[in-house]
Motif scaffolding. Structure first.
Motif, PDB file in Angstrom:
ATOM      1  N   LEU A 192      60.488  60.186 103.585  1.00  0.00           N
ATOM      2  CA  LEU A 192      59.643  60.806 104.609  1.00  0.00           C
ATOM      3  C   LEU A 192      58.192  60.836 104.151  1.00  0.00           C
ATOM      4  O   LEU A 192      57.277  60.666 104.960  1.00  0.00           O
ATOM      5  N   GLN A 193      57.974  61.001 102.851  1.00  0.00           N
ATOM      6  CA  GLN A 193      56.612  61.006 102.321  1.00  0.00           C
ATOM      7  C   GLN A 193      55.923  59.670 102.593  1.00  0.00           C
ATOM      8  O   GLN A 193      54.751  59.627 102.984  1.00  0.00           O
ATOM      9  N   GLU A 194      56.641  58.568 102.413  1.00  0.00           N
ATOM     10  CA  GLU A 194      56.074  57.241 102.659  1.00  0.00           C
ATOM     11  C   GLU A 194      55.823  57.031 104.148  1.00  0.00           C
ATOM     12  O   GLU A 194      54.801  56.463 104.546  1.00  0.00           O
ATOM     13  N   GLU A 195      56.748  57.498 104.982  1.00  0.00           N
ATOM     14  CA  GLU A 195      56.567  57.385 106.436  1.00  0.00           C
ATOM     15  C   GLU A 195      55.328  58.150 106.890  1.00  0.00           C
ATOM     16  O   GLU A 195      54.553  57.672 107.730  1.00  0.00           O
ATOM     17  N   LEU A 196      55.099  59.319 106.318  1.00  0.00           N
ATOM     18  CA  LEU A 196      53.923  60.117 106.673  1.00  0.00           C
ATOM     19  C   LEU A 196      52.640  59.492 106.135  1.00  0.00           C
ATOM     20  O   LEU A 196      51.582  59.593 106.759  1.00  0.00           O
ATOM     21  N   LEU A 214      59.903  65.898 100.287  1.00  0.00           N
ATOM     22  CA  LEU A 214      59.513  64.749 101.103  1.00  0.00           C
ATOM     23  C   LEU A 214      59.959  63.432 100.484  1.00  0.00           C
ATOM     24  O   LEU A 214      60.337  62.500 101.187  1.00  0.00           O
ATOM     25  N   GLU A 215      59.936  63.350  99.145  1.00  0.00           N
ATOM     26  CA  GLU A 215      60.339  62.111  98.466  1.00  0.00           C
ATOM     27  C   GLU A 215      61.837  61.890  98.527  1.00  0.00           C
ATOM     28  O   GLU A 215      62.315  60.766  98.329  1.00  0.00           O
ATOM     29  N   HIS A 216      62.597  62.956  98.795  1.00  0.00           N
ATOM     30  CA  HIS A 216      64.060  62.858  98.787  1.00  0.00           C
ATOM     31  C   HIS A 216      64.648  62.863 100.198  1.00  0.00           C
ATOM     32  O   HIS A 216      65.861  62.750 100.360  1.00  0.00           O
ATOM     33  N   THR A 217      63.798  63.003 101.205  1.00  0.00           N
ATOM     34  CA  THR A 217      64.259  63.027 102.599  1.00  0.00           C
ATOM     35  C   THR A 217      64.061  61.648 103.205  1.00  0.00           C
ATOM     36  O   THR A 217      62.973  61.088 103.163  1.00  0.00           O
ATOM     37  N   LYS A 218      65.142  61.086 103.757  1.00  0.00           N
ATOM     38  CA  LYS A 218      65.120  59.710 104.240  1.00  0.00           C
ATOM     39  C   LYS A 218      65.010  59.635 105.768  1.00  0.00           C
ATOM     40  O   LYS A 218      65.656  60.413 106.473  1.00  0.00           O
ATOM     41  N   VAL A 219      64.198  58.672 106.236  1.00  0.00           N
ATOM     42  CA  VAL A 219      64.038  58.431 107.672  1.00  0.00           C
ATOM     43  C   VAL A 219      63.981  56.922 107.918  1.00  0.00           C
ATOM     44  O   VAL A 219      63.675  56.153 107.003  1.00  0.00           O
ATOM     45  N   PRO A 220      64.249  56.462 109.139  1.00  0.00           N
ATOM     46  CA  PRO A 220      64.096  55.035 109.442  1.00  0.00           C
ATOM     47  C   PRO A 220      62.625  54.639 109.324  1.00  0.00           C
ATOM     48  O   PRO A 220      61.742  55.415 109.698  1.00  0.00           O
ATOM     49  N   PRO A 221      62.328  53.455 108.809  1.00  0.00           N
ATOM     50  CA  PRO A 221      60.921  53.049 108.634  1.00  0.00           C
ATOM     51  C   PRO A 221      60.197  52.883 109.963  1.00  0.00           C
ATOM     52  O   PRO A 221      60.744  52.387 110.940  1.00  0.00           O
ATOM     53  N   LEU A 222      58.950  53.325 110.000  1.00  0.00           N
ATOM     54  CA  LEU A 222      58.070  53.200 111.170  1.00  0.00           C
ATOM     55  C   LEU A 222      58.673  53.807 112.424  1.00  0.00           C
ATOM     56  O   LEU A 222      58.433  53.331 113.522  1.00  0.00           O
ATOM     57  N   ILE A 223      59.422  54.872 112.255  1.00  0.00           N
ATOM     58  CA  ILE A 223      60.016  55.538 113.413  1.00  0.00           C
ATOM     59  C   ILE A 223      58.967  56.345 114.179  1.00  0.00           C
ATOM     60  O   ILE A 223      59.102  56.611 115.368  1.00  0.00           O
ATOM     61  N   ILE A 244      51.124  66.391 114.683  1.00  0.00           N
ATOM     62  CA  ILE A 244      52.481  66.017 114.292  1.00  0.00           C
ATOM     63  C   ILE A 244      53.108  67.206 113.577  1.00  0.00           C
ATOM     64  O   ILE A 244      52.522  67.751 112.641  1.00  0.00           O
ATOM     65  N   THR A 245      54.278  67.628 114.025  1.00  0.00           N
ATOM     66  CA  THR A 245      54.980  68.736 113.363  1.00  0.00           C
ATOM     67  C   THR A 245      56.335  68.238 112.873  1.00  0.00           C
ATOM     68  O   THR A 245      57.030  67.491 113.567  1.00  0.00           O
ATOM     69  N   VAL A 246      56.687  68.643 111.659  1.00  0.00           N
ATOM     70  CA  VAL A 246      57.961  68.250 111.055  1.00  0.00           C
ATOM     71  C   VAL A 246      58.703  69.521 110.663  1.00  0.00           C
ATOM     72  O   VAL A 246      58.243  70.280 109.806  1.00  0.00           O
ATOM     73  N   THR A 247      59.831  69.771 111.304  1.00  0.00           N
ATOM     74  CA  THR A 247      60.628  70.962 111.017  1.00  0.00           C
ATOM     75  C   THR A 247      62.093  70.568 110.851  1.00  0.00           C
ATOM     76  O   THR A 247      62.476  69.417 111.043  1.00  0.00           O
ATOM     77  N   VAL A 248      62.920  71.551 110.481  1.00  0.00           N
ATOM     78  CA  VAL A 248      64.361  71.332 110.336  1.00  0.00           C
ATOM     79  C   VAL A 248      65.091  72.264 111.289  1.00  0.00           C
ATOM     80  O   VAL A 248      64.798  73.453 111.354  1.00  0.00           O
ATOM     81  N   GLU A 249      66.032  71.687 112.049  1.00  0.00           N
ATOM     82  CA  GLU A 249      66.844  72.474 112.973  1.00  0.00           C
ATOM     83  C   GLU A 249      68.297  72.036 112.852  1.00  0.00           C
ATOM     84  O   GLU A 249      68.642  70.912 113.213  1.00  0.00           O
ATOM     85  N   LYS A 250      69.138  72.908 112.320  1.00  0.00           N
ATOM     86  CA  LYS A 250      70.578  72.653 112.249  1.00  0.00           C
ATOM     87  C   LYS A 250      70.914  71.274 111.666  1.00  0.00           C
ATOM     88  O   LYS A 250      71.523  70.427 112.310  1.00  0.00           O
ATOM     89  N   GLU A 251      70.488  71.056 110.443  1.00  0.00           N
ATOM     90  CA  GLU A 251      70.764  69.809 109.725  1.00  0.00           C
ATOM     91  C   GLU A 251      70.149  68.576 110.376  1.00  0.00           C
ATOM     92  O   GLU A 251      70.600  67.448 110.149  1.00  0.00           O
ATOM     93  N   MET A 252      69.117  68.787 111.192  1.00  0.00           N
ATOM     94  CA  MET A 252      68.400  67.672 111.804  1.00  0.00           C
ATOM     95  C   MET A 252      66.913  67.833 111.554  1.00  0.00           C
ATOM     96  O   MET A 252      66.369  68.946 111.601  1.00  0.00           O
ATOM     97  N   LEU A 253      66.250  66.712 111.250  1.00  0.00           N
ATOM     98  CA  LEU A 253      64.789  66.702 111.227  1.00  0.00           C
ATOM     99  C   LEU A 253      64.309  66.682 112.674  1.00  0.00           C
ATOM    100  O   LEU A 253      64.812  65.917 113.496  1.00  0.00           O
ATOM    101  N   TYR A 254      63.356  67.538 112.970  1.00  0.00           N
ATOM    102  CA  TYR A 254      62.816  67.599 114.339  1.00  0.00           C
ATOM    103  C   TYR A 254      61.322  67.304 114.219  1.00  0.00           C
ATOM    104  O   TYR A 254      60.555  68.113 113.701  1.00  0.00           O
ATOM    105  N   ILE A 255      60.925  66.126 114.666  1.00  0.00           N
ATOM    106  CA  ILE A 255      59.532  65.679 114.511  1.00  0.00           C
ATOM    107  C   ILE A 255      58.917  65.477 115.891  1.00  0.00           C
ATOM    108  O   ILE A 255      59.451  64.737 116.716  1.00  0.00           O
TER     109      ILE A 255
END
Length: 218
Positions: A66-70, A102-111, A137-148
């Motif tokens: 997530l850090q790289e995506e940001l 952020l370095e340990h949280t994974k997201v699809p690239p260029l999402i 841009i807001t990044v939060t966590v809701e019930k085991e989901m990233l909410y961006i």
């Protein structure tokens, strides 16, 4: 679909994510050079080159930090802001519980990039000359989901869903498909939602695009 077929489908969707904005940015930089703004143009080219290297690296992976995506998102926003007549302001707000991971949280690239691009080029389009555009841009966590969420203060959605897809450099359907694949089709909620924000009297306050991404931390 088998897991192998899903993996191939995901790789194909990822390969489509090289942003087309690079051509537009190069054209804008060329225009700047012809106007004699050489030093500024060199600065833009250096940042564009750095951004492109990050994009090339990220699209070879199924998931990135997530850090790289940001970082990619920030570079893209700042480059667009500098090419955007009088510019606009932006802020990225990250949930305190995520800041250390952020370095340990994974997201699809260029999402995020296609949604940010829509917000800047379409949402803030009419504010190019007054400098009053705002992007958040807001990044939060809701019930085991990233909410961006990506929010602009433009005129709201003025296109149909079909037109919105066609005008995007990358189809919003692409984003939704990638989210479905990594989510395993388990979520009952919409994984991608784009809506117009309105006040109590129905006047548009802007557009908000929100993603729900499974919280994957390694």
């Amino acid at each position: 679909m088998s897991s192998n077929e899903l993996s191939l489908r995901y790789d194909l969707l990822n390969s489509q994510m090289n942003p087309h904005f690079i051509n537009n940015a190069i054209q804008s930089i060329c225009n700047s050079i012809t106007k004699g703004n050489v030093n500024q143009s060199i600065n833009w080219l250096n940042r564009l080159s750095h951004l492109y290297r990050l994009v090339q690296k990220s699209t070879k992976c199924k998931m990135i930090d997530l850090q790289e995506e940001l970082e990619i998102s920030t570079l893209y926003i700042e480059l667009q802001r500098d090419l955007f007549d009088k510019g606009f302001s932006y802020v990225i707000k990250i949930d305190e519980s995520l800041k250390e991971d952020l370095e340990h949280t994974k997201v699809p690239p260029l999402i995020l990039q296609p949604l940010i691009e829509n917000a800047i080029l379409h949402g803030l389009k009419r504010m190019k000359q007054n400098g009053k555009g705002e992007l958040q841009i807001t990044v939060t966590v809701e019930k085991e989901m990233l909410y961006i969420c990506i929010t602009d203060n433009g005129n709201g959605i003025t296109k149909t869903e079909k037109e919105l897809n066609e005008s995007s450099g990358i189809s919003l359907e692409n984003i939704n498909e990638r989210l479905k694949i990594i989510n395993g089709g388990k979520s009952e909620k919409k994984l991608l939602e784009v809506r117009t924000l309105k006040n109590d009297t129905g006047i548009a306050l802007g557009t908000q695009s929100c993603l729900r991404i499974p919280l994957i931390q390694i």
